[in-house]
Motif scaffolding. Structure first.
Motif, PDB file in Angstrom:
ATOM      1  N   GLU A 157       5.716   4.008   2.002  1.00 18.34           N
ATOM      2  CA  GLU A 157       6.354   5.202   2.561  1.00 18.34           C
ATOM      3  C   GLU A 157       7.059   4.881   3.881  1.00 18.34           C
ATOM      4  O   GLU A 157       8.184   5.345   4.129  1.00 18.34           O
ATOM      5  CB  GLU A 157       5.307   6.294   2.772  1.00 18.34           C
ATOM      6  CG  GLU A 157       5.898   7.629   3.201  1.00 18.34           C
ATOM      7  CD  GLU A 157       4.860   8.728   3.237  1.00 18.34           C
ATOM      8  OE1 GLU A 157       5.235   9.893   3.025  1.00 18.34           O
ATOM      9  OE2 GLU A 157       3.670   8.416   3.460  1.00 18.34           O
ATOM     10  N   GLU A 158       6.416   4.054   4.695  1.00 21.43           N
ATOM     11  CA  GLU A 158       7.008   3.687   5.982  1.00 21.43           C
ATOM     12  C   GLU A 158       8.300   2.898   5.791  1.00 21.43           C
ATOM     13  O   GLU A 158       9.309   3.151   6.462  1.00 21.43           O
ATOM     14  CB  GLU A 158       5.996   2.866   6.783  1.00 21.43           C
ATOM     15  CG  GLU A 158       6.432   2.568   8.204  1.00 21.43           C
ATOM     16  CD  GLU A 158       5.363   1.833   8.991  1.00 21.43           C
ATOM     17  OE1 GLU A 158       5.727   1.065   9.889  1.00 21.43           O
ATOM     18  OE2 GLU A 158       4.166   2.030   8.675  1.00 21.43           O
TER      19      GLU A 158
ATOM     20  N   CYS B  72       3.862   7.764  -6.311  1.00 22.97           N
ATOM     21  CA  CYS B  72       2.601   7.007  -6.254  1.00 22.97           C
ATOM     22  C   CYS B  72       1.896   7.020  -7.604  1.00 22.97           C
ATOM     23  O   CYS B  72       1.354   5.995  -8.053  1.00 22.97           O
ATOM     24  CB  CYS B  72       1.686   7.589  -5.179  1.00 22.97           C
ATOM     25  SG  CYS B  72       2.325   7.420  -3.507  1.00 22.97           S
TER      26      CYS B  72
ATOM     27  N   LYS C 193      -3.044  -3.218  -4.923  1.00 23.17           N
ATOM     28  CA  LYS C 193      -2.769  -3.443  -3.505  1.00 23.17           C
ATOM     29  C   LYS C 193      -2.794  -4.918  -3.138  1.00 23.17           C
ATOM     30  O   LYS C 193      -2.067  -5.364  -2.260  1.00 23.17           O
ATOM     31  CB  LYS C 193      -3.781  -2.673  -2.649  1.00 23.17           C
ATOM     32  CG  LYS C 193      -3.626  -1.165  -2.694  1.00 23.17           C
ATOM     33  CD  LYS C 193      -4.622  -0.502  -1.764  1.00 23.17           C
ATOM     34  CE  LYS C 193      -4.469   1.017  -1.810  1.00 23.17           C
ATOM     35  NZ  LYS C 193      -5.440   1.684  -0.917  1.00 23.17           N
TER      36      LYS C 193
ATOM     37  N   SER D 186       0.944   3.742   1.983  1.00 22.46           N
ATOM     38  CA  SER D 186       1.372   4.066   3.347  1.00 22.46           C
ATOM     39  C   SER D 186       2.446   3.094   3.824  1.00 22.46           C
ATOM     40  O   SER D 186       3.435   3.503   4.463  1.00 22.46           O
ATOM     41  CB  SER D 186       0.173   4.056   4.300  1.00 22.46           C
ATOM     42  OG  SER D 186      -0.454   2.787   4.306  1.00 22.46           O
ATOM     43  N   ASN D 187       2.288   1.795   3.504  1.00 23.14           N
ATOM     44  CA  ASN D 187       3.318   0.820   3.869  1.00 23.14           C
ATOM     45  C   ASN D 187       4.625   1.083   3.136  1.00 23.14           C
ATOM     46  O   ASN D 187       5.717   0.962   3.708  1.00 23.14           O
ATOM     47  CB  ASN D 187       2.843  -0.600   3.561  1.00 23.14           C
ATOM     48  CG  ASN D 187       1.820  -1.104   4.554  1.00 23.14           C
ATOM     49  OD1 ASN D 187       1.666  -0.554   5.640  1.00 23.14           O
ATOM     50  ND2 ASN D 187       1.110  -2.167   4.189  1.00 23.14           N
TER      51      ASN D 187
ATOM     52  N   SER E 182       0.898  -1.153   0.000  1.00 25.59           N
ATOM     53  CA  SER E 182       0.000   0.000   0.000  1.00 25.59           C
ATOM     54  C   SER E 182       0.936   1.203   0.000  1.00 25.59           C
ATOM     55  O   SER E 182       2.114   1.082   0.349  1.00 25.59           O
ATOM     56  CB  SER E 182      -0.919   0.025   1.229  1.00 25.59           C
ATOM     57  OG  SER E 182      -0.173   0.298   2.404  1.00 25.59           O
TER      58      SER E 182
END
Length: 368
Positions: A150-151, A204, A214, A147-148, A145
């Motif tokens: 980016e982390e 993205c 995803k 967010s994952n 995802s």
């Protein structure tokens, strides 16, 4: 119809879906099939190959394919003692007729089915990472995802995106972060050209344009891989069960990436190399360090198949394992494959046949 006769046991190798006008095997596939049939024959084991539409459940017979001399011959055989699932692609295995056949074989009391399905990268990671010993073997991985992603990029700066259900380096993307800018490259680009993106939002958008979904991809910490001749490489090990039903290392080879490539697969410009040569070139001639590398390899070969077989509750009697070696000499499990391709190294290919037939004889005798 051919009976088992004086054979110790019969092994049917499920090779895929039948074509309307099937040609007999040719090229490398034919050579591999002939090797298996010939070696098994010398061990009093009957091996034949068949397709999903060759099975007659009502009469309990299979139209099997064998090579006699230089000629391929189709005959009717009674059901085998053992079915080895070698359906060559996930697409074929997921078809309705293949799924029906595999289910029926698994439920058949007089028949032993092994390597019953493909594994996906996510279930392999989940199974290994949830085991106290297996967790040490795998780099951090999560479902993709933004967010994952980016982390992970904030923590490790280099990340791979990998299809969950793919192999041979297909669809893999590598991303690097540097401050507020990002670089990415696709494994299948004709040239290993990196694309620069100036914001995470733009990254993205670029990933969306590549059609990455995803539910289809993983994000994985990139390992700082050791190098040979200035190129990254990984190990391809095969493990299988022997004549005592115990896991054993069949052999290990090295796959070296093409120049500036991010994957080591031969179709992407990679080449084969010898394990001893590459380890010595990467880490020197120290006997102690080499023993430490060998211990890691043996440990992976012992732990991984047992963890997966128990965790997934399936018969995994042959596995190949892709192993990355980082610059410090630590080994990481990259991928496990329940449908390993044939090795090009002759000694490994011979041991594979020996252990395979040893194991089939073991299973047949155990059933009696």
């Amino acid at each position: 119809m051919r009976k088992n006769g004086n054979y110790i046991c019969t092994v049917g190798v499920l090779s895929g879906n039948q074509k309307p006008h099937r040609d007999y095997p040719q090229g490398k596939k034919a050579r591999i099939m002939k090797e298996m049939i010939s070696y098994a024959e010398n061990r009093q084991v009957l091996v034949y190959f068949f397709y999903t539409l060759d099975v007659n459940w009502r009469q309990q017979v299979i139209k099997g394919l064998r090579c006699k001399g230089n000629k391929w011959v189709s005959e009717l055989y009674s059901f085998p003692d053992i079915v080895y699932n070698r359906i060559p692609s996930r697409t074929l295995e997921n078809r309705k007729e293949a799924q029906y056949l595999l289910r029926k074989f698994s439920e058949h009391e007089g028949l032993y089915l092994f390597n019953s399905r493909y594994l996906d990268k996510w279930e392999v990671y989940q199974t290994l990472s949830s085991h106290p010993l297996g967790a040490e073997l795998v780099p951090e991985t999560c479902l993709f995802s933004f967010s994952n992603l980016e982390e992970l990029l904030n923590r490790y700066s280099e990340v791979y995106l990998k299809p969950i259900n793919s192999s041979r380096g297909k669809g893999i993307i590598k991303i690097k972060s540097s401050g507020n800018s990002y670089l990415y490259v696709h494994a299948e680009y004709p040239k290993a050209n990196w694309n620069r993106i100036n914001s995470f939002k733009a990254l993205c958008e670029a990933i969306n344009a590549l059609g990455i979904g995803k539910n289809d991809y993983l994000a994985q910490k990139a390992i700082n891989l050791a190098r040979f001749q200035g190129r990254i490489y990984d190990l391809r090990a095969q493990v299988q069960k022997n004549g005592e039903g115990k896991w054993i290392m069949t052999g290990v080879g090295v796959r070296v990436a093409g120049r500036n490539r991010i994957v080591t697969h031969i179709p992407n410009g990679g080449f084969l190399a010898a394990y001893d040569e590459v380890m010595a070139a990467s880490f020197g001639e120290s006997k102690e360090f080499r023993e430490q590398l060998d211990r890691q390899l043996k440990r992976i070969g012992r732990l991984l198949p047992e963890i997966l077989e128990r965790g997934l509750s399936i018969n995994l009697d042959i596995l190949s394992i892709d192993i990355g070696v980082d610059a410090d000499g630590r080994m990481w499990v990259i991928e496990a494959n329940s449908k390993p391709a044939s090795f090009d190294e002759n000694d490994i290919r011979y041991r594979h046949l020996k252990y395979l037939i040893d194991y089939c004889i073991y299973i047949a005798q155990k059933k009696k």
